[in-house]
Design an enzyme around this catalytic site. Structure first.
Site, mmCIF file in Angstrom:
data_model
loop_
_atom_site.group_PDB
_atom_site.id
_atom_site.type_symbol
_atom_site.label_atom_id
_atom_site.label_comp_id
_atom_site.label_asym_id
_atom_site.label_seq_id
_atom_site.Cartn_x
_atom_site.Cartn_y
_atom_site.Cartn_z
ATOM 1 N N ARG A 195 0.808 -1.215 0.000
ATOM 2 C CA ARG A 195 0.000 0.000 0.000
ATOM 3 C C ARG A 195 0.842 1.266 0.000
ATOM 4 O O ARG A 195 0.424 2.285 -0.503
ATOM 5 C CB ARG A 195 -0.910 0.008 1.222
ATOM 6 C CG ARG A 195 -1.956 -1.084 1.189
ATOM 7 C CD ARG A 195 -2.891 -0.949 2.388
ATOM 8 N NE ARG A 195 -3.191 -2.236 2.954
ATOM 9 C CZ ARG A 195 -4.197 -3.017 2.551
ATOM 10 N NH1 ARG A 195 -4.987 -2.606 1.594
ATOM 11 N NH2 ARG A 195 -4.395 -4.182 3.094
ATOM 12 N N VAL A 196 2.000 1.227 0.606
ATOM 13 C CA VAL A 196 2.791 2.455 0.710
ATOM 14 C C VAL A 196 4.155 2.298 0.064
ATOM 15 O O VAL A 196 5.034 3.115 0.264
ATOM 16 C CB VAL A 196 2.988 2.876 2.188
ATOM 17 C CG1 VAL A 196 1.688 3.265 2.804
ATOM 18 C CG2 VAL A 196 3.635 1.753 2.949
#
Lengths: 225, 164, 495
Positions: C351-352
């Protein structure tokens, strides 16, 4: 339909005028053609004359050229022989001069070479002497420095040994002190236990009871009970 | 409730220590067993337990007018008594020596006077404390032993002792 | 932690053990105790108070010796603290901070830190900006991760999860980051093998292993990840980036379930207690990218979860997936087909991680992902048995090559710049339709990786090539210019 007489007359007149004009034209046309023919004849005649003249001029020119050429050849031969002669003479002179100059050069070169030889031998001698001197000096310096260094390093080593000895001594002293402390502690503990035991034994029943009641009272005071 | 407490209070008064508590509890168990097993009368069952307890029980029964022939009533009474006995709080004392009966009585009197009568003693001998007591009650632990006091004293006078 | 009599005298309260079950005991006394407080038994065992009731205290014990009813205990007026310090590096320790190596010459550190610290607030947190190198090309190029990311490693047993973790720890340790490996309820043999691996690779003095064996008391196993996180927090505050591995949290959940059921907590879904989510989330929230007095430092956490038959919808697995910043799914099918690492790039999420990538890497990432998606779709066509067009066959061939490129030996780690260059060369070959030799891929890349590490010139050349290109196409251009010849020269030089 009947044609009106005015109109008819007009037509006749106009036709008459036109036919006159036509005749005139034809006549003029014939004249001009005649002129053209005559001009043409003249032109041809002139051309013929032109050709003749041109041929004559060319002939003349050709003859002149041939004369000049023959003269030039003879001149050329004379000049060439003269030129060769002078060339040979100057050549011989040149050789003589060069010989002289080269001999001079050789002499001077040899002289110079000798001079240089002598000079370099001298310089080399000097240099070797200098080098000797210098190296001797250096060696002496080195010897002196070495002496000093060894002396200094000896001193340093001595100092270091002393330092280490001091440190070791300190360590030993500290160790001693610690051990003494431990012994002191032990003595203290022994004293403590002995005195406590003694005290314990010396109390009477009544004393004990009183102690217990005191403890209970204290506890109650502190609010734990 | 007042009646209830007073009924049992006589018996409970006689319990001073945890040993007394345990003994009384086991006696009541014996009595109950005897009542159930052999279907003897109450009087006969009482023979199986100690005289003192018998005496106290009989007195109590007289007081409350308990019908000793009604075994169910007796059983109820005894079970109630058991619960009351078990609910007594314990004050644990670690003493340097095991005290005499008189000492125990003195201590117990102190407790009754200061803390009420629902607390009994539990005494354990711990010679190393030399005197005084270590008191344990209700999870609190209080060290008033002589040993501790002496240790503190010694600690304070450490320097002086070292000089010696 | 001082001894029993010290606390007895200072708190002046005592308790007695009334009832014991295997890891939980019930005690009476100790009127002023608090939940979470530490208690000491008279045989110097430790315990932690779980809950209070009017008559009993419920205590979770960490027993070295058995605890019997009637034993005395005192409360310490302290919460659980473990020793933290630089002396822990190069050591295998128990969750209570005791070294498990009997020949350990280092002293126990003097500084102590609470184990159940709450996670930092939002003011000290920062966005994740730097990419974390794991040394595995499939992850670094396709599923990028960042410093401070919590990435769940999920898959069946025996799918290569531990191998991947070891590769990542190796890469991070070589970059002089501190690595903490929490082995939760593992076999003693496995723990030994871990230690031997690190010693052999020469990175053990950058690693702390917090280990609890499967036969250790439940309380100790329960404590392991919290101790590991506390140690990581200490090293973060000392100014280092920390890489933390929690292997594995599904076992931890099972042991916590045992404790909760023994403690008569009401069972919820799958008999797990109601606060199982909180147990894990309060732990994982302590990892992240923080600003400390010594700069911006991160704790990157890789929790591990074991699925059964690839079931990602299990209770603990879905819990962990929601707490973490992505997951790497280790597929049993891919493992059986021979792919190592057996990471399924389509079922894995980061996600990051993508925000940490430079332009070049992002473009490379897109190219690769789109190509392997295409390749997967194409593979379905082969089932038809029909004649394939030239283009399809070519794509399939190239796809195979790329899959071969991503295969990596368990002990090989490739620095990211080298990965990019090698991939650029491969992509170039594909684009120019060259039939390159099928070199023995793994040994060559291993040699190159070692060369890259040791030879500064090679490293500088490769780094400058990558830093000089602002886009993937530029890099491909540079590679075309210099050609594969340079690479071959480098290889010869390596030999």
């Amino acid at each position: 339909m009947s044609i009106e007489p005015i109109v008819f007359f007009d037509l006749v007149i106009s036709i008459f005028i036109l036919s006159l004009a036509l005749v005139g034209l034809v006549f003029y046309y014939g004249k001009t053609i005649h002129k053209i023919h005559s001009y043409r004849r003249e032109e041809e005649h002139l051309k013929l004359q032109m050709h003749k003249k041109a041929d004559e001029i060319i002939e003349e020119a050709r003859q002149k050229g041939n004369n000049i050429l023959s003269q030039a050849h003879s001149n050329y031969d004379k000049e060439e022989s003269a030129f060769r002669e002078s060339l040979r003479a100057s050549y011989a002179n040149q050789i003589k001069d060069f010989e002289k100059v080269s001999q001079d050069f050789l002499k001077t070169y040899q002289n110079e070479l000798d001079l240089i030889k002598i000079q370099t031998i001298q310089v080399l001698k000097n240099i070797s002497k200098d080098i000797e001197k210098h190296t001797l000096l250096e060696i002496n310096d080195f010897k002196d420095i070495l002496k000093k260094e060894t002396f200094a390093s000896q001193k340093i080593v001595e100092q270091k040994i002393e330092k280490d000895y001091e440190e070791a001594k300190k360590g030993v002293d500290a160790y001693k002190a610690e051990k003494l402390k431990i012994i002191d502690n032990d003595i203290y503990k022994i004293l403590q236990t002995v005195s406590m035991l003694v005290l314990g034994r010396t109390l009477s029943q009544q004393d004990h009871e009183n102690l217990i009641i005191d403890a209970l009272n204290l506890a109650k005071k502190e609010g734990a009970l | 409730m007042k009646d209830n407490t007073s009924i049992y209070s006589d018996i409970l008064k006689s319990i001073k220590t945890t040993d007394d508590q345990e003994q009384l509890l086991s006696e009541i168990d014996i009595l109950l067993d005897a009542l159930f097993q052999t279907r003897l009368g109450f009087e006969k069952s009482l023979e199986s337990i100690s005289l003192e307890t018998t005496k106290v029980l009989k007195e109590t029964f007289l007081k409350i007018n308990l019908d000793v022939t009604n075994i169910d009533e007796v059983v109820n009474f005894l079970n109630e008594l058991k619960n009351k006995i078990k609910s007594l709080k314990t004050l644990k004392l670690y003493l340097a020596f095991f005290p005499s009966e008189d000492s125990i009585d003195k201590l117990f009197n102190w407790i009754i006077n200061n803390l009420g009568n629902r607390i009994i003693l539990s005494i354990q001998e711990e010679k190393t404390i030399l005197g005084g007591a270590i008191i344990e009650f209700d999870g609190n632990y209080l060290d008033y032993s002589l040993k501790k006091r002496l240790e503190d004293l010694f600690f304070k006078r450490k320097e002086a002792i070292f000089k010696i | 932690m001082k001894d029993f009599s010290f606390y007895l005298n200072s708190t002046q309260e005592i308790g007695y053990v009334e009832r014991t079950t295997s890891s939980i005991i019930y005690a009476s006394g100790l009127p002023k105790s608090k939940p979470g407080e530490m208690v000491i038994f008279d045989n110097e065992n430790l315990g932690q108070i779980l809950s209070l009731s009017p008559n009993f205290i419920e205590i979770l014990v960490f027993p070295e010796n058995p605890v019997k009813p009637g034993m005395k205990l005192v409360r310490t007026n302290e919460f659980l603290k473990i020793p933290v310090g630089w002396e822990l590096l190069g050591n295998v320790i128990s969750p209570l901070g005791i070294s498990l190596n009997p020949l350990n010459s280092k002293r126990s550190p003097s500084l102590r830190r609470g184990v159940n610290n709450p996670a930092s607030g939002i003011l000290t947190r920062r966005t994740i900006k730097k990419q974390l190198e794991t040394g595995v090309s499939l992850v670094d190029l396709v599923i990028p991760l960042g410093y401070g990311q919590r990435e769940l490693i999920i898959g069946d047993r025996k799918t290569g999860k531990t191998n991947f973790l070891l590769q990542s720890v190796l890469t991070q340790a070589k970059k002089n980051n501190i690595c903490v490996y929490a082995a939760i309820g593992k076999r003693k043999l496995d723990i030994k093998e871990l230690k031997d691996f690190f010693v052999k690779q020469g990175v053990f003095d950058q690693v702390v292993i917090v280990a609890s064996g499967s036969e250790d008391p439940t309380g100790i196993i329960y404590l392991t990840p919290y101790s590991a996180m506390t140690i990581s927090e200490y090293f973060r505050d000392e100014g280092n980036n920390v890489f933390l591995v929690l292997d594995d949290l599904s076992t931890h959940a099972k042991f916590y379930r045992e404790i909760a059921l023994l403690g008569k907590r009401f069972p919820g879904r799958n008999s797990y207690p109601g606060d199982i989510f909180y147990m894990h989330s309060s732990l994982l929230e302590r990892a992240g990218n923080f600003v400390t007095p010594k700069g911006e430092k991160a704790i990157t956490c890789f929790p591990v979860a074991e699925t059964i038959q690839g079931d990602l919808s299990g209770y603990i697995e879905t819990n962990l997936m929601s707490m973490t910043d992505g997951h790497l799914y280790f597929d049993g099918d891919l493992f059986a087909k021979g792919r190592r690492p057996a990471i399924n790039p389509f079922l894995s999420v980061t996600r990051v991680g993508r925000q940490t990538q430079s332009n070049l890497k992002r473009e490379l990432n897109r190219e690769v992902l789109s190509f392997i998606t295409l390749f997967e779709k194409m593979q379905n066509f082969t089932h038809f048995g029909a004649e394939l067009s030239v283009g399809t066959r070519a794509t399939l061939g190239f796809g195979e090559k790329i899959i071969e490129f991503f295969k990596q030996n368990p002990s090989t780690t490739i620095p990211i710049n080298l990965q990019i260059i090698l991939f650029g060369i491969l992509w170039n070959n594909i684009l120019e339709n060259k039939q390159s030799q099928d070199k023995s891929q793994n040994t060559d890349t291993e040699k190159l990786a070692k060369l890259y590490e040791k030879n500064e010139d090679v490293r500088k050349k490769i780094d400058s090539m990558i830093e000089g290109s602002k886009s993937f196409n530029e890099l491909l251009g540079i590679i075309r210019q210099k050609g594969e010849k340079q690479l071959v020269n480098i290889l010869k030089y390596a030999n």
